[in-house]
Scaffold this motif. Structure first.
Motif, PDB file in Angstrom:
ATOM      1  N   LYS A 149       3.897  14.259  32.842  1.00  0.00           N
ATOM      2  CA  LYS A 149       5.065  13.653  33.460  1.00  0.00           C
ATOM      3  C   LYS A 149       6.263  13.558  32.521  1.00  0.00           C
ATOM      4  N   VAL A 150       6.162  14.125  31.335  1.00  0.00           N
ATOM      5  CA  VAL A 150       7.287  14.132  30.403  1.00  0.00           C
ATOM      6  C   VAL A 150       8.375  15.066  30.937  1.00  0.00           C
ATOM      7  N   GLY A 151       9.638  14.631  30.867  1.00  0.00           N
ATOM      8  CA  GLY A 151      10.742  15.431  31.360  1.00  0.00           C
ATOM      9  C   GLY A 151      11.184  16.475  30.365  1.00  0.00           C
ATOM     10  N   GLY A 152      12.364  17.026  30.584  1.00  0.00           N
ATOM     11  CA  GLY A 152      12.902  18.038  29.684  1.00  0.00           C
ATOM     12  C   GLY A 152      12.406  19.438  30.017  1.00  0.00           C
ATOM     13  N   ASP A 153      12.582  20.334  29.062  1.00  0.00           N
ATOM     14  CA  ASP A 153      12.204  21.738  29.240  1.00  0.00           C
ATOM     15  C   ASP A 153      10.686  21.849  29.126  1.00  0.00           C
ATOM     16  N   ARG A 154       9.996  21.997  30.218  1.00  0.00           N
ATOM     17  CA  ARG A 154       8.545  21.810  30.243  1.00  0.00           C
ATOM     18  C   ARG A 154       7.778  22.877  31.020  1.00  0.00           C
ATOM     19  N   HIS A 155       8.442  23.950  31.412  1.00  0.00           N
ATOM     20  CA  HIS A 155       7.783  24.963  32.239  1.00  0.00           C
ATOM     21  C   HIS A 155       7.825  26.338  31.569  1.00  0.00           C
ATOM     22  N   PRO A 156       6.993  27.267  32.021  1.00  0.00           N
ATOM     23  CA  PRO A 156       6.866  28.580  31.371  1.00  0.00           C
ATOM     24  C   PRO A 156       8.121  29.438  31.470  1.00  0.00           C
ATOM     25  N   LYS A 157       8.232  30.332  30.493  1.00  0.00           N
ATOM     26  CA  LYS A 157       9.291  31.343  30.449  1.00  0.00           C
ATOM     27  C   LYS A 157       8.622  32.711  30.539  1.00  0.00           C
ATOM     28  N   ILE A 158       8.886  33.426  31.622  1.00  0.00           N
ATOM     29  CA  ILE A 158       8.214  34.688  31.911  1.00  0.00           C
ATOM     30  C   ILE A 158       9.152  35.840  31.581  1.00  0.00           C
ATOM     31  N   GLY A 159       8.739  36.714  30.659  1.00  0.00           N
ATOM     32  CA  GLY A 159       9.581  37.822  30.229  1.00  0.00           C
ATOM     33  C   GLY A 159       9.679  38.933  31.259  1.00  0.00           C
ATOM     34  N   ASP A 160      10.551  39.892  30.990  1.00  0.00           N
ATOM     35  CA  ASP A 160      10.742  41.040  31.877  1.00  0.00           C
ATOM     36  C   ASP A 160       9.446  41.847  31.984  1.00  0.00           C
ATOM     37  N   GLY A 161       9.207  42.392  33.177  1.00  0.00           N
ATOM     38  CA  GLY A 161       8.113  43.333  33.374  1.00  0.00           C
ATOM     39  C   GLY A 161       6.725  42.747  33.340  1.00  0.00           C
ATOM     40  N   VAL A 162       6.595  41.436  33.484  1.00  0.00           N
ATOM     41  CA  VAL A 162       5.287  40.777  33.426  1.00  0.00           C
ATOM     42  C   VAL A 162       4.584  40.890  34.779  1.00  0.00           C
ATOM     43  N   LEU A 163       3.263  40.983  34.744  1.00  0.00           N
ATOM     44  CA  LEU A 163       2.418  40.937  35.935  1.00  0.00           C
ATOM     45  C   LEU A 163       1.504  39.721  35.841  1.00  0.00           C
ATOM     46  N   ILE A 164       1.528  38.867  36.877  1.00  0.00           N
ATOM     47  CA  ILE A 164       0.685  37.675  36.914  1.00  0.00           C
ATOM     48  C   ILE A 164      -0.230  37.774  38.121  1.00  0.00           C
ATOM     49  N   GLY A 165      -1.549  37.831  37.858  1.00  0.00           N
ATOM     50  CA  GLY A 165      -2.537  38.026  38.909  1.00  0.00           C
ATOM     51  C   GLY A 165      -2.745  36.799  39.775  1.00  0.00           C
ATOM     52  N   ALA A 166      -3.413  37.013  40.895  1.00  0.00           N
ATOM     53  CA  ALA A 166      -3.621  35.957  41.888  1.00  0.00           C
ATOM     54  C   ALA A 166      -4.346  34.760  41.287  1.00  0.00           C
ATOM     55  N   GLY A 167      -3.844  33.565  41.622  1.00  0.00           N
ATOM     56  CA  GLY A 167      -4.508  32.339  41.223  1.00  0.00           C
ATOM     57  C   GLY A 167      -4.339  31.949  39.772  1.00  0.00           C
ATOM     58  N   ALA A 168      -3.514  32.663  39.024  1.00  0.00           N
ATOM     59  CA  ALA A 168      -3.308  32.313  37.618  1.00  0.00           C
ATOM     60  C   ALA A 168      -2.489  31.024  37.512  1.00  0.00           C
ATOM     61  N   THR A 169      -2.797  30.239  36.490  1.00  0.00           N
ATOM     62  CA  THR A 169      -2.088  28.992  36.225  1.00  0.00           C
ATOM     63  C   THR A 169      -1.532  29.049  34.810  1.00  0.00           C
ATOM     64  N   ILE A 170      -0.223  28.907  34.695  1.00  0.00           N
ATOM     65  CA  ILE A 170       0.458  28.954  33.391  1.00  0.00           C
ATOM     66  C   ILE A 170       1.188  27.632  33.229  1.00  0.00           C
ATOM     67  N   LEU A 171       0.830  26.867  32.195  1.00  0.00           N
ATOM     68  CA  LEU A 171       1.310  25.495  32.073  1.00  0.00           C
ATOM     69  C   LEU A 171       2.052  25.269  30.768  1.00  0.00           C
ATOM     70  N   GLY A 172       3.151  24.536  30.856  1.00  0.00           N
ATOM     71  CA  GLY A 172       3.892  24.120  29.671  1.00  0.00           C
ATOM     72  C   GLY A 172       5.042  25.041  29.338  1.00  0.00           C
ATOM     73  N   ASN A 173       5.834  24.624  28.373  1.00  0.00           N
ATOM     74  CA  ASN A 173       6.993  25.396  27.920  1.00  0.00           C
ATOM     75  C   ASN A 173       6.523  26.480  26.950  1.00  0.00           C
ATOM     76  N   ILE A 174       5.880  27.485  27.516  1.00  0.00           N
ATOM     77  CA  ILE A 174       5.338  28.582  26.726  1.00  0.00           C
ATOM     78  C   ILE A 174       5.974  29.892  27.173  1.00  0.00           C
ATOM     79  N   LYS A 175       5.805  30.923  26.361  1.00  0.00           N
ATOM     80  CA  LYS A 175       6.415  32.218  26.643  1.00  0.00           C
ATOM     81  C   LYS A 175       5.349  33.253  26.969  1.00  0.00           C
ATOM     82  N   ILE A 176       5.566  33.937  28.068  1.00  0.00           N
ATOM     83  CA  ILE A 176       4.762  35.113  28.404  1.00  0.00           C
ATOM     84  C   ILE A 176       5.646  36.310  28.074  1.00  0.00           C
TER      85      ILE A 176
END
Length: 286
Positions: free
Chosen positions: A198-225
């Motif tokens: 529940k912490v605010g601010g920049d808290r969600h993933p950053k997805i780079g160009d050309g990425v493929l994310i398969g069905a049902g995948a969960t990506i959490l936090g301010n991380i980089k793909i």
């Protein structure tokens, strides 16, 4: 296109939009002739309109309207957005091309325009995002709510999304407020780009160009793909994924190992290659 771009780029984009719109109208005429039951629908949604932005505005207005949020109001809202920011239609054309080229089930551009809820949700989100940036946040949130209700796609209006996007099937996709999705990304159903608490601010993933994310995948936090990375179906990703690598499993691990992960040369967001990593990752045999 955004102002300040070279005139030649603007002309190319305009020509591409014109070509795609001509294809959509030709497909609609063909389908109206072959299936008379759809003739009135195809005429009112596509053939009676002079441009893609008018057709898309009409269609989204009818899809997202309610007893208290009228289709005529939404039509004006969408058309004003598309007319005031031509980059929105440029992105829509790139998304139409993405669906037609990457999804073998996409039989035509008109099929995508009319029936692909991932495409429609993405275009409506772009308008909600424009409203959010204009500080028209109550309206942006109301539109976001209708998109989630109608298309089962929940993208916060503050989330930033590039172009050439394919939300394949799209049901259950969740994209958080501070998430960023680059260009030429493909995301399948039931993918979550979420926070970790529940912490605010920049808290969600950053997805780079050309990425493929398969069905049902969960990506959490301010991380980089990273650019051109691949996330396998059902994976849970909690740390950065380097460019051109594949992350699979729960918790996700890099194919080839953390120190020297295997790297691929293709752009998975465009090639839609979901399974070539299996031979390196597992000896599993049915």
């Amino acid at each position: 296109m955004p102002t300040g771009l070279p005139a030649a780029i603007t002309v190319v984009a305009s020509d591409d939009e014109g070509w795609v719109w001509a294809q959509i109208k030709a497909e609609a005429r063909r389908d109206a002739e072959s299936e008379p039951a759809l003739a009135s629908y195809l005429y009112s949604t596509i053939l009676s309109h002079s441009s893609l932005e008018r057709s898309l505005s009409f269609h989204l207005g009818n899809k997202l309207c309610s007893s208290t949020l009228l289709s005529t109001l939404l039509y004006d809202l969408f058309l004003n957005a598309f007319s005031s920011d031509p980059s929105l239609i440029s992105a829509a054309v790139a998304d139409l091309r993405a669906a037609r080229e990457r999804d073998p089930a996409c039989v035509s551009y008109s099929h995508c325009l009319l029936n692909y809820k991932g495409f429609l949700a993405c275009q409506a989100h772009r308008v909600a995002h424009l409203l959010w940036r204009q500080s028209r946040r109550p309206l942006a949130l109301a539109l976001h709510s209708r998109i989630a209700d109608v298309f089962a796609v929940d993208i916060h209006p503050a989330a930033r999304i590039g172009k050439g996007i394919l939300f394949d099937h799209a049901t259950g996709v969740v994209v958080g407020e501070t998430a960023v999705i680059g260009n030429n990304v493909s995301i399948l159903h039931h993918v979550t780009l979420g926070g970790t608490g529940k912490v605010g601010g920049d808290r969600h993933p950053k997805i780079g160009d050309g990425v493929l994310i398969g069905a049902g995948a969960t990506i959490l936090g301010n991380i980089k793909i990273g650019e051109g990375a691949k996330v396998g179906a059902g994976s849970v990703v909690l740390i950065d994924v380097p460019p051109r690598t594949t992350a699979v499993g729960n918790p996700a691990r890099l194919v080839g190992g953390k120190e020297t992960p295997s790297k691929h040369e293709d752009v998975p967001g465009e090639s839609m290659d979901h399974t070539s990593f299996i031979s390196e990752w597992s000896d599993y045999i049915i």
